[in-house]
Design a protein around this motif. Structure first.
Motif, short mmCIF file in Angstrom:
data_model
loop_
_atom_site.label_atom_id
_atom_site.label_comp_id
_atom_site.label_asym_id
_atom_site.label_seq_id
_atom_site.Cartn_x
_atom_site.Cartn_y
_atom_site.Cartn_z
N PHE A 28 0.64 -1.28 -0.17
CA PHE A 28 0.32 0.43 -0.05
C PHE A 28 0.62 1.20 -0.22
CE2 PHE A 28 -1.88 3.90 2.71
CZ PHE A 28 -2.98 3.62 1.31
N LEU A 29 1.71 1.36 0.86
CA LEU A 29 2.33 2.38 1.05
C LEU A 29 4.14 3.15 -0.59
CD1 LEU A 29 4.27 2.26 4.55
CD2 LEU A 29 2.37 3.36 3.88
N ALA A 30 3.93 1.55 -0.93
CA ALA A 30 4.88 1.62 -2.26
C ALA A 30 3.52 2.42 -3.52
CB ALA A 30 5.37 0.94 -2.82
N THR A 31 3.00 1.98 -2.98
CA THR A 31 1.49 1.89 -4.62
C THR A 31 1.08 3.92 -4.12
OG1 THR A 31 0.60 0.54 -4.42
CG2 THR A 31 -0.81 1.64 -5.25
N ALA A 32 0.90 3.85 -2.34
CA ALA A 32 0.78 5.78 -2.31
C ALA A 32 1.67 6.55 -3.17
CB ALA A 32 0.54 5.72 -0.85
N ALA A 33 2.51 5.58 -2.95
CA ALA A 33 4.40 6.27 -2.95
C ALA A 33 4.31 7.28 -4.37
CB ALA A 33 5.29 6.06 -2.38
N CYS A 34 3.94 5.99 -5.79
CA CYS A 34 3.94 6.24 -6.29
C CYS A 34 2.51 6.75 -7.25
CB CYS A 34 4.22 5.15 -7.29
SG CYS A 34 5.75 4.21 -7.45
N ALA A 35 1.13 7.32 -6.91
CA ALA A 35 0.69 8.39 -7.16
C ALA A 35 1.09 9.60 -7.35
CB ALA A 35 -0.50 8.29 -6.34
N PRO A 36 0.47 9.86 -8.65
CA PRO A 36 0.89 11.10 -9.31
C PRO A 36 0.20 12.86 -8.39
CG PRO A 36 -0.62 10.08 -10.88
CD PRO A 36 -0.14 9.52 -9.60
N VAL A 37 1.50 13.28 -7.91
CA VAL A 37 0.67 14.33 -7.48
C VAL A 37 0.87 15.78 -8.41
CG1 VAL A 37 1.56 16.08 -5.53
CG2 VAL A 37 2.23 14.04 -4.79
N TYR A 38 -0.52 16.61 -8.49
CA TYR A 38 -0.07 17.70 -9.23
C TYR A 38 -0.42 19.17 -8.65
CZ TYR A 38 -2.13 14.10 -12.73
OH TYR A 38 -1.98 12.86 -13.82
N ASN A 39 1.00 19.98 -9.09
CA ASN A 39 1.37 21.41 -8.47
C ASN A 39 0.49 21.98 -9.95
OD1 ASN A 39 1.29 21.04 -5.54
ND2 ASN A 39 3.45 20.13 -6.32
N ASN A 40 -0.48 23.22 -8.90
CA ASN A 40 -0.22 24.25 -10.20
C ASN A 40 0.72 25.90 -9.96
OD1 ASN A 40 -1.90 23.57 -11.95
ND2 ASN A 40 -4.14 23.68 -10.11
N HIS A 41 1.07 26.62 -10.08
CA HIS A 41 2.19 26.97 -9.77
C HIS A 41 1.66 28.41 -11.18
CE1 HIS A 41 4.94 25.29 -7.36
NE2 HIS A 41 4.82 23.91 -8.56
N GLY A 42 1.96 29.76 -10.18
CA GLY A 42 0.82 31.00 -11.11
C GLY A 42 -0.46 31.48 -11.19
N TYR A 43 -0.63 32.39 -12.07
CA TYR A 43 -1.69 32.98 -11.79
C TYR A 43 -2.58 33.27 -13.31
CZ TYR A 43 -5.81 35.89 -11.29
OH TYR A 43 -6.64 36.47 -12.14
N VAL A 44 -3.22 32.67 -13.07
CA VAL A 44 -3.83 33.14 -14.89
C VAL A 44 -5.55 33.22 -15.14
CG1 VAL A 44 -4.88 32.37 -17.93
CG2 VAL A 44 -2.25 31.98 -16.01
N PRO A 45 -5.77 35.21 -15.10
CA PRO A 45 -7.35 35.32 -14.77
C PRO A 45 -8.25 34.46 -15.90
CG PRO A 45 -5.67 36.87 -15.90
CD PRO A 45 -4.90 36.29 -15.96
N THR A 46 -9.58 34.31 -15.42
CA THR A 46 -10.25 33.06 -16.11
C THR A 46 -11.26 34.56 -17.21
OG1 THR A 46 -12.07 34.46 -14.57
CG2 THR A 46 -10.86 32.00 -13.65
#
Length: 149
Positions: free
Chosen positions: A16-34
């Motif tokens: 379980f820990l090995a699988t959780a460590a390989c799960a992708p994590v997404y990060n957003n950086h910056g700002y764009v107006p809608t």
């Protein structure tokens, strides 16, 4: 029998820990107006009003203040691999010498190439298009050592 049950539980927890460590994590950086925020900006709007509605951008024209660039990137982190940028978007707002909006453009990346997603006024690139090329030019050139410094 008890030792075997503990070993099975330990193996399950480890898996379980090995699988959780390989799960992708997404990060957003910056700002764009809608699009709704950009709809409040009309051609001819003064720079101060743009700043009041959208805030000050993270990047301006490189040699002069004739354009503002709002930049947002989306990064994917998987396990111990280096972070990888999967999307980048730029909104460029051009100003005339009097500080009034002349053009609003939204750029994105498709298949590694810069594409115009939307354009308000002109059919040609903004005057500071080299800045947009520089912003998008860094895709794929990131080194893990750069992140650590």
């Amino acid at each position: 029998m008890r030792i075997k049950a503990r070993a099975v539980r330990a193996a399950a927890v480890g898996l379980f820990l090995a699988t959780a460590a390989c799960a992708p994590v997404y990060n957003n950086h910056g700002y764009v107006p809608t699009d709704q925020e950009l709809a409040q900006i009309q051609i001819g709007t003064e720079r101060d009003k743009v700043q009041e509605i959208l805030g000050r951008p993270s990047a301006e024209g490189m040699l002069n203040a004739d354009a503002w660039y709002y930049v947002q990137g989306r990064w994917k982190l998987t396990g111990i691999n280096a972070p990888r940028e999967i999307d980048r978007e730029v909104v460029a707002i051009s100003f005339d010498p009097g500080g009034r909006v002349t053009n609003i453009e939204r750029f994105g990346v498709e298949n590694g190439r810069v594409v115009v997603l939307s354009r308000r006024v002109t059919t040609t690139n903004i005057q500071g298009s080299s800045a947009v090329k520089q912003i998008f030019g860094n895709i794929g050139r990131l080194d893990a050592a750069d992140l650590l410094q």
